[in-house]
Structures are given as C-alpha cells and as structure tokens.
Design a protein around this motif. Structure first.
Motif, PDB file in Angstrom:
ATOM      1  N   VAL A  36       8.806  -2.442   1.311  1.00 40.16           N
ATOM      2  CA  VAL A  36       7.688  -2.192   0.391  1.00 40.16           C
ATOM      3  C   VAL A  36       6.637  -1.386   1.153  1.00 40.16           C
ATOM      4  CG1 VAL A  36       5.983  -3.224  -1.162  1.00 40.16           C
ATOM      5  CG2 VAL A  36       8.186  -4.351  -0.801  1.00 40.16           C
ATOM      6  N   GLN A  38       3.719   1.619   1.683  1.00 36.26           N
ATOM      7  CA  GLN A  38       2.542   1.955   0.892  1.00 36.26           C
ATOM      8  C   GLN A  38       2.892   2.941  -0.217  1.00 36.26           C
ATOM      9  OE1 GLN A  38      -0.826   0.561   1.599  1.00 36.26           O
ATOM     10  NE2 GLN A  38      -0.743   1.128  -0.558  1.00 36.26           N
ATOM     11  N   PHE A  41       4.633   1.017  -3.050  1.00 33.75           N
ATOM     12  CA  PHE A  41       3.663   0.231  -3.813  1.00 33.75           C
ATOM     13  C   PHE A  41       2.783   1.149  -4.670  1.00 33.75           C
ATOM     14  CE2 PHE A  41      -0.132  -2.212  -4.668  1.00 33.75           C
ATOM     15  CZ  PHE A  41       0.338  -3.505  -4.877  1.00 33.75           C
ATOM     16  N   ASN A  42       2.299   2.228  -4.068  1.00 38.88           N
ATOM     17  CA  ASN A  42       1.458   3.170  -4.818  1.00 38.88           C
ATOM     18  C   ASN A  42       2.214   3.785  -5.976  1.00 38.88           C
ATOM     19  OD1 ASN A  42      -0.628   2.691  -3.046  1.00 38.88           O
ATOM     20  ND2 ASN A  42      -0.380   4.591  -1.900  1.00 38.88           N
ATOM     21  N   ASN A  59      -3.128  -4.981  -4.376  1.00 31.49           N
ATOM     22  CA  ASN A  59      -2.927  -4.039  -3.275  1.00 31.49           C
ATOM     23  C   ASN A  59      -1.786  -4.537  -2.385  1.00 31.49           C
ATOM     24  OD1 ASN A  59      -4.254  -5.562  -0.807  1.00 31.49           O
ATOM     25  ND2 ASN A  59      -5.691  -5.772  -2.518  1.00 31.49           N
ATOM     26  N   ARG A  60      -1.217  -3.622  -1.626  1.00 30.09           N
ATOM     27  CA  ARG A  60      -0.057  -3.942  -0.792  1.00 30.09           C
ATOM     28  C   ARG A  60      -0.398  -4.981   0.265  1.00 30.09           C
ATOM     29  NH1 ARG A  60       1.677  -1.623   4.161  1.00 30.09           N
ATOM     30  NH2 ARG A  60       3.930  -1.892   4.572  1.00 30.09           N
ATOM     31  N   ASP A  61      -1.572  -4.890   0.874  1.00 34.53           N
ATOM     32  CA  ASP A  61      -1.943  -5.851   1.917  1.00 34.53           C
ATOM     33  C   ASP A  61      -1.961  -7.274   1.370  1.00 34.53           C
ATOM     34  OD1 ASP A  61      -2.151  -3.875   3.802  1.00 34.53           O
ATOM     35  OD2 ASP A  61      -4.344  -3.725   3.715  1.00 34.53           O
TER      36      ASP A  61
END
Length: 236
Positions: A36, A38, A41-42, A59-61
């Motif tokens: 996954v 960035q 995910f975006n 958000n990914r974090d």
C-alpha cells in the motif's frame, strides 16, 4: 580474500540458501506498507469528488498505524497478501465511495434505536443519545459491533461511537477489526466469499448483481495495480 569479505560471502550464501529452501508455491512476504504505497492509496482517495469529507480525514499513515494493531492482516505469502489488500480496499471503495464518506449518509438523522439490536442489549446496552449507524472505511454499524470493537481496542464504542468519525486511526482500526473478525478467514476462498461475509444477505445469490459486480470491478482493478491475478470465485 579478507576475513571481512569471507563473512559477507557467508551471509550472502545463507540468505540465498534460505530463499531457495522455500517451497516452490510460497513467495516471500511483503510488508503491508510496501504494497500500500502512497501512490496506491492516493489513487483510491483521489477518485472521490473534491468536496468529500474523507479526503481530509483518511490518510495512509493512519491506515498503516492501524495495521500495527492487526499483525495477521495481509500477513501471508506475497500473492495472498496482495489479494487480501485488494479485497479490503475494493470493499472500502464500495462502502465509502473511494474513502469519500466518513459516516453513513443520513445516519445522523436516524432514530438512535435504528441500529440498536434488542436481542443483544444486555451484553451491549445502547446509549439512547447515541447512534450506531455506519462509520469508518467499512461503515461499522450496530451496537454489538461498536461494543465488541471498543472492548477489543480499549475504546468506549457504546458511549462514544462518534470517535470513529473523529480519529482516523481509530476509524481504520474499526474496519480492520471487522475484517479480521469476519472476513480474513475466508480470503482463500475467493473474493466472492468476502462479499458474502460483508453484505451477503442483501447482495448475494442474485439479489443485487449490480452491486456485486461493482465490488468485483474494484477488486480486479486493485489486483491489476498490485500485479497479482485475482484468482477464482469472484462472485457470491
């Protein structure tokens, strides 16, 4: 050859030997974070319309932080892990419109008793001033799910269900909790089995083939992005 070079050579041989010793049908495991990315995910969240509340919330974090609490998620061989991640985000995309929605549309306007299961009220008593409508990436609903999720994560899910719409890490944890409790065990049976576990009573067995197809389309797309074949049994 120096002793240092000898040591490096021995380490390399050990690593190569360990890889060759793996069964031929087993691929090395990749971490969730390496799958996954960035960009991946975006690519999901950017499909949501510009005014979506989820675009400034998810958000990914937060996702990767939540994954730390569920180490068995996507923990199998590389191919299986990628399929599980593709399946997870396919259902997330379907449930939230590509991470657009944090809460169920119109959920706040429902009578609080709407998602209060009276048959389990002794175990998970409903707070009459709280609504247990859909929240989070998989739209967690019902008092028993909020209660059980809260118990598993030291959160007061019954008296503070709104936390799922206020804290992105908790929100992703709710989705991963539901997934690990209800879906993870059938990932090897094909994508169709995951749809049945999530919304089978409403969509499967010819009830809503359009919705089933939408989920399959998302899954195929994410499998393609992750470079893995989708496997068999895509429909429920």
């Amino acid at each position: 050859m120096t002793s240092s070079n000898v040591a490096k050579t021995l380490v390399s041989l050990i690593v190569v030997g360990a890889i060759l010793a793996l069964p031929k049908n087993v691929m090395a495991q990749s971490s969730v974070g390496s799958i996954v990315t960035q960009d991946f995910f975006n690519g999901i969240i950017n499909k949501a319309t510009g005014d979506c509340p989820g675009k400034s919330f998810y958000n990914r974090d937060a996702f990767l932080n939540a994954v730390n609490s569920y180490g068995q998620f996507a923990s199998g061989p590389d191919e299986q892990s990628k399929r599980e991640i593709a399946a997870f985000f396919a259902h997330v995309s379907h449930e939230t419109g590509f991470l657009c929605y944090i809460e169920e549309i119109g959920g706040a306007n429902l009578d609080p008793s709407h998602y209060c299961d009276q048959t389990r009220i002794s175990e998970y008593p409903c707070n009459p001033s709280k609504g247990y409508y859909g929240r989070g990436p998989l739209q967690l609903t019902w008092n028993y799910n909020y209660g059980a999720f809260g118990n598993a994560n030291s959160i007061d899910g019954l008296n503070a269900p709104e936390t799922l719409a206020q804290d992105a890490v908790v929100s992703f944890k709710s989705a991963l909790w539901f997934w690990m409790e209800n879906v993870h065990s059938v990932i090897g049976e094909g994508f169709g089995a995951t749809t049945r576990r999530i919304n089978g009573a409403i969509e499967c067995d010819g009830k809503r083939p359009d919705l089933v197809q939408a989920r399959v389309n998302y899954y195929n797309d994410y499998c393609n992005q992750l470079g893995v074949a989708p496997g068999d049994n895509l429909y429920c």
